[in-house]
Design a protein around this motif. Structure first.
Motif, short mmCIF file in Angstrom:
data_model
loop_
_atom_site.label_atom_id
_atom_site.label_comp_id
_atom_site.label_asym_id
_atom_site.label_seq_id
_atom_site.Cartn_x
_atom_site.Cartn_y
_atom_site.Cartn_z
N GLN A 1 5.66 19.39 -8.82
CA GLN A 1 4.86 18.79 -9.88
C GLN A 1 3.37 19.07 -9.77
OE1 GLN A 1 6.45 17.27 -12.51
NE2 GLN A 1 8.22 18.08 -11.40
N HIS A 2 2.97 19.91 -8.83
CA HIS A 2 1.55 20.25 -8.72
C HIS A 2 1.09 20.93 -10.01
CE1 HIS A 2 -2.12 22.25 -7.28
NE2 HIS A 2 -2.14 21.35 -6.32
N PRO A 3 -0.13 20.65 -10.48
CA PRO A 3 -0.56 21.24 -11.76
C PRO A 3 -0.57 22.77 -11.78
CG PRO A 3 -1.99 19.42 -11.14
CD PRO A 3 -1.10 19.68 -9.96
N ILE A 4 -0.75 23.41 -10.63
CA ILE A 4 -0.91 24.87 -10.60
C ILE A 4 0.17 25.57 -9.79
CG2 ILE A 4 -2.41 26.74 -9.75
CD1 ILE A 4 -4.81 25.03 -10.44
N TRP A 5 0.48 25.05 -8.61
CA TRP A 5 1.30 25.80 -7.66
C TRP A 5 2.75 25.32 -7.61
CZ3 TRP A 5 -1.41 29.89 -6.67
CH2 TRP A 5 -2.78 29.82 -6.49
N ASP A 6 3.68 26.26 -7.65
CA ASP A 6 5.09 26.00 -7.34
C ASP A 6 5.69 24.90 -8.20
OD1 ASP A 6 7.54 26.20 -5.98
OD2 ASP A 6 6.92 24.74 -4.45
N ARG A 7 5.50 24.99 -9.49
CA ARG A 7 6.09 24.02 -10.40
C ARG A 7 7.55 24.36 -10.68
NH1 ARG A 7 3.19 20.45 -12.74
NH2 ARG A 7 4.60 20.30 -14.53
N ASP A 8 8.36 23.34 -10.89
CA ASP A 8 9.79 23.56 -11.11
C ASP A 8 10.07 24.49 -12.28
OD1 ASP A 8 10.61 21.99 -8.97
OD2 ASP A 8 10.81 20.16 -10.17
N LEU B 1 2.93 30.91 -11.85
CA LEU B 1 2.95 31.26 -13.27
C LEU B 1 2.82 30.04 -14.18
CD1 LEU B 1 3.92 33.87 -11.89
CD2 LEU B 1 5.55 34.16 -13.75
N THR B 2 3.66 29.05 -13.99
CA THR B 2 3.64 27.89 -14.89
C THR B 2 2.62 26.86 -14.39
OG1 THR B 2 5.49 26.92 -13.66
CG2 THR B 2 6.02 28.20 -15.61
N LYS B 3 1.93 26.24 -15.33
CA LYS B 3 0.86 25.29 -15.00
C LYS B 3 0.90 24.11 -15.97
CE LYS B 3 -2.09 29.10 -13.41
NZ LYS B 3 -1.16 30.21 -13.72
N ASP B 4 0.50 22.96 -15.47
CA ASP B 4 0.33 21.78 -16.32
C ASP B 4 -1.16 21.49 -16.41
OD1 ASP B 4 0.32 19.42 -17.70
OD2 ASP B 4 1.37 18.24 -16.15
N LEU B 5 -1.77 21.89 -17.52
CA LEU B 5 -3.21 21.72 -17.69
C LEU B 5 -3.51 20.67 -18.76
CD1 LEU B 5 -4.33 25.44 -17.38
CD2 LEU B 5 -4.14 23.70 -15.62
N THR B 6 -2.71 19.62 -18.75
CA THR B 6 -2.93 18.51 -19.68
C THR B 6 -4.23 17.80 -19.34
OG1 THR B 6 -0.53 18.20 -19.80
CG2 THR B 6 -1.92 16.40 -20.60
N ASP B 7 -5.03 17.53 -20.36
CA ASP B 7 -6.28 16.79 -20.15
C ASP B 7 -5.97 15.31 -19.86
OD1 ASP B 7 -8.05 18.93 -20.53
OD2 ASP B 7 -7.87 18.76 -22.71
N PRO B 8 -6.76 14.65 -19.04
CA PRO B 8 -7.93 15.21 -18.35
C PRO B 8 -7.52 15.99 -17.10
CG PRO B 8 -7.67 12.91 -17.78
CD PRO B 8 -6.61 13.20 -18.81
N LEU B 9 -8.19 17.11 -16.88
CA LEU B 9 -7.89 17.92 -15.72
C LEU B 9 -8.48 17.27 -14.46
CD1 LEU B 9 -8.66 21.47 -17.17
CD2 LEU B 9 -6.42 20.38 -16.87
N PRO B 10 -7.78 17.39 -13.33
CA PRO B 10 -8.30 16.80 -12.10
C PRO B 10 -9.51 17.57 -11.58
CG PRO B 10 -6.34 18.09 -11.63
CD PRO B 10 -6.48 18.05 -13.14
N SER B 11 -10.32 16.91 -10.80
CA SER B 11 -11.42 17.59 -10.12
C SER B 11 -10.86 18.45 -8.99
CB SER B 11 -12.38 16.56 -9.54
OG SER B 11 -11.76 15.86 -8.47
N ARG B 12 -11.71 19.24 -8.41
CA ARG B 12 -11.30 20.08 -7.28
C ARG B 12 -10.77 19.22 -6.14
NH1 ARG B 12 -15.48 23.88 -3.77
NH2 ARG B 12 -13.95 24.71 -2.28
N ALA B 13 -11.45 18.14 -5.81
CA ALA B 13 -11.01 17.26 -4.73
C ALA B 13 -9.67 16.62 -5.06
CB ALA B 13 -12.06 16.20 -4.44
N GLU B 14 -9.51 16.20 -6.31
CA GLU B 14 -8.25 15.59 -6.72
C GLU B 14 -7.12 16.61 -6.69
OE1 GLU B 14 -10.01 12.19 -9.79
OE2 GLU B 14 -9.60 14.23 -10.50
N LEU B 15 -7.42 17.84 -7.13
CA LEU B 15 -6.41 18.89 -7.13
C LEU B 15 -5.94 19.20 -5.70
CD1 LEU B 15 -4.99 20.96 -9.07
CD2 LEU B 15 -6.76 22.59 -8.37
#
Length: 568
Positions: free
Chosen positions: A244-251, A221-235
């Protein structure tokens, strides 16, 4: 050794706040359970008509997959209205009637909540499209400007879970995020309106008598989409185990569930919840904590091959996790997202399946069928193993989640024509992902008929000819049938299950597991290919139920027995 004929007297189902801790929960996929009006789609009236069947099965609760208004871009998990019933499935009045009928039989009601995303037909998303850039309506979702000189490229090269880009462009040039299908735009959970609206939804259904909720994709549900967004490989390279993952399982997601817990606890008894959260092992307990959702699915048993060492390791680990959170363990062998376990256990092992990976195993839907054609399926062996695994599962402390049709020993339907398929994973990954339709084919209730008793007309997914022999009617009252095995096991389970503990009993073989529950209840599972002779102390026990007929005092290959020590 003779099976005890008399069935135990069932203890009354408890109405206390802890009913869920050791409940047997039966998952209903509404569109494929029972069709009362003949339109080919299962409905609430169909469920109501089968309440007597559910009562005699001996379950404690039903969990309903989404029944909300939906365009069915993802089998109902694209929700257009969270506080209504799809007209093709029924009405709110019929929902109330269903709840009343199930409660009259002592069966609790758990419903799916899909909070990560809505349907693109949801009123909020349609309003967002109409309102345009910078509007309050768009702030309910995740919109971004594109990249490139004219913004014609997506914000990132991320891929959705179902395949294809994770961003879709709208008419005015902006892009919206969807971790799943493009028809499932992700909510912006930093928006107070989104949070308030879901609290409203939880109260709406709780006020209608719903006892609990299954939370879909609870870790996203919660996401950190602060720019600049990482590439797919970086993600993909970012660890997922520190919150602390930008998309999955954030605190921060647990702040949401703490608010939900306040809603749940305002009812008497408190409403329950279980998280679908594919997260690292050490991250699970927080979802299952008493100040959060209270319980979390542990899919580890579902992802294992039929192997004694693997099963023991999973059980030991899961019980330790439950103790850490104060919750109870959850056991799952099949559900609406994975190949049915009667088929999984009849296919070559994962190690023999070319191209299979641990990620395939965790995603669950197709990793076996994609690499193992129908010709390699040993149906008889798969069913024998499934019966043994199911008895093993039902003997464990904690709650068992059963998927509709597993009590009939149903196999996966693998030969669905491409034109009849519905799952978006099949269409978004052509030639790669076979999709999940095979476990969602409507149930066979009768030996024959246009839909084997599913409804007056044809079913919305084609049913194979072999369904008749596996139907409920063909197994009802038949000694040794899988249906009767489940009925007896579920009745025994309620009468015998007490404390949430077990003690392993050492056996003379690595492929045989045995454990004892309080009250002298012993479970033995032979995962091997040769019978295992019971030692004298177990041979003297009362035989309660067995997945295969015993050979004297020997447990057959690939079989489970339940025993009870006789009073001194």
């Amino acid at each position: 050794m003779t099976l005890t004929d008399a069935r135990p007297t069932s203890t009354p189902r408890s109405d206390d706040a802890n009913w869920w801790r050791q409940a047997a929960v039966y998952q209903i996929y509404p569109r494929s359970f029972a069709d009362a009006n003949g339109d080919g789609i299962g409905d609430l009236a169909g469920i109501i008509s089968r309440v007597p069947y559910l009562a005699t099965l001996g379950i404690d609760a039903v969990w309903l997959s989404p029944f909300y208004p939906s365009e069915l871009a993802d089998g109902g998990y694209d929700v257009a209205d969270y506080r209504d019933v799809d007209p093709r499935i029924g009405t709110l009045a019929e929902f109330d009637e269903m709840v009343t009928a199930l409660h009259a039989e002592g069966i609790k009601v758990v419903i799916d909540v899909v909070p990560n995303h809505s349907s693109d037909q949801h009123a909020w998303f349609q309003a967002a499209l109409a309102a345009g850039r910078g509007s309050a309506e768009r702030e309910r979702y995740i919109f971004r400007e594109g990249t490139g000189p004219d913004g014609s490229e997506p914000p990132t090269d991320w891929q959705s879970i179902f395949g294809g880009p994770a961003w879709t462009q709208v008419e005015d040039g902006q892009w919206y995020l969807h971790l799943f299908a493009s028809e499932q735009p992700d909510f912006n959970w930093s928006n107070p309106e989104v949070r308030a609206d879901f609290l409203h939804t939880l109260r709406f259904w709780s006020d209608r008598g719903v006892d609990g909720f299954r939370i879909d994709v609870a870790h996203a549900l919660t996401k950190d989409l602060t720019d600049p967004l990482p590439s797919r490989a970086e993600l993909d390279a970012i660890p997922r185990g520190d919150g602390q993952h930008p998309i999955w399982d954030r605190d921060e997601v647990h702040e949401i569930y703490a608010e939900w817990r306040q809603v749940f606890d305002a009812y008497d008894p408190p409403r329950t919840a279980v998280a679908e959260a594919w997260v690292e092992r050490h991250r699970r307990p927080r979802y299952a904590s008493a100040d959060g959702l209270g319980q979390a699915f542990e899919f580890d048993l579902l992802t294992q091959e039929f192997d004694a060492a693997a099963f023991r390791e999973v059980v030991t680990d899961s019980l330790a996790l439950a103790a850490e959170s104060g919750s109870s363990s959850t056991w799952v062998l099949s559900n609406h997202d994975v190949v049915r376990h009667a088929t999984r256990y009849g296919l070559p092992p994962l190690s023999a399946t070319a191209g299979s990976t641990e990620q395939d195993r965790k995603q669950g839907a197709d990793w076996l069928l994609a690499g193992a054609p129908e010709a390699e399926l040993d149906r008889e062996r798969g069913l024998a193993r499934a019966r043994a695994a199911s008895l093993f599962e039902l003997a464990l402390p904690g709650s068992a989640y059963l998927y509709q049709g597993e009590e009939l020993g149903l196999h996966e339907v693998g030969d669905i024509p491409e034109a009849a398929r519905q799952d978006p994973t099949f269409f978004r990954n052509p030639g790669v992902d076979i999709g999940r339709d095979g476990c969602r084919v409507p149930l066979p209730w009768e030996r024959s008929g246009s839909s084997f008793g599913f409804g007056p007309g044809k079913a919305h997914l084609p049913q194979p000819d072999w369904f008749g022999a596996s139907s409920a009617a063909a197994q009802d009252g038949v000694a040794g049938s899988t249906l009767e095995l489940y009925r007896r096991a579920l009745q025994l389970r309620r009468a015998l299950q007490t404390q949430e503990t077990l003690a392993w009993i050492e056996t003379s073989r690595q492929d045989v597991l045995a454990f004892e529950r309080p009250g002298g209840w012993v479970t033995v599972t032979n995962f091997g290919s040769e019978p295992w002779v019971l030692p004298a102390e177990l041979a003297a026990c009362e035989l309660l139920v067995a997945s295969s007929d015993l050979e004297g005092h020997a447990v057959p290959a690939e079989a489970t027995v339940w025993l009870r020590r006789r009073a001194a």
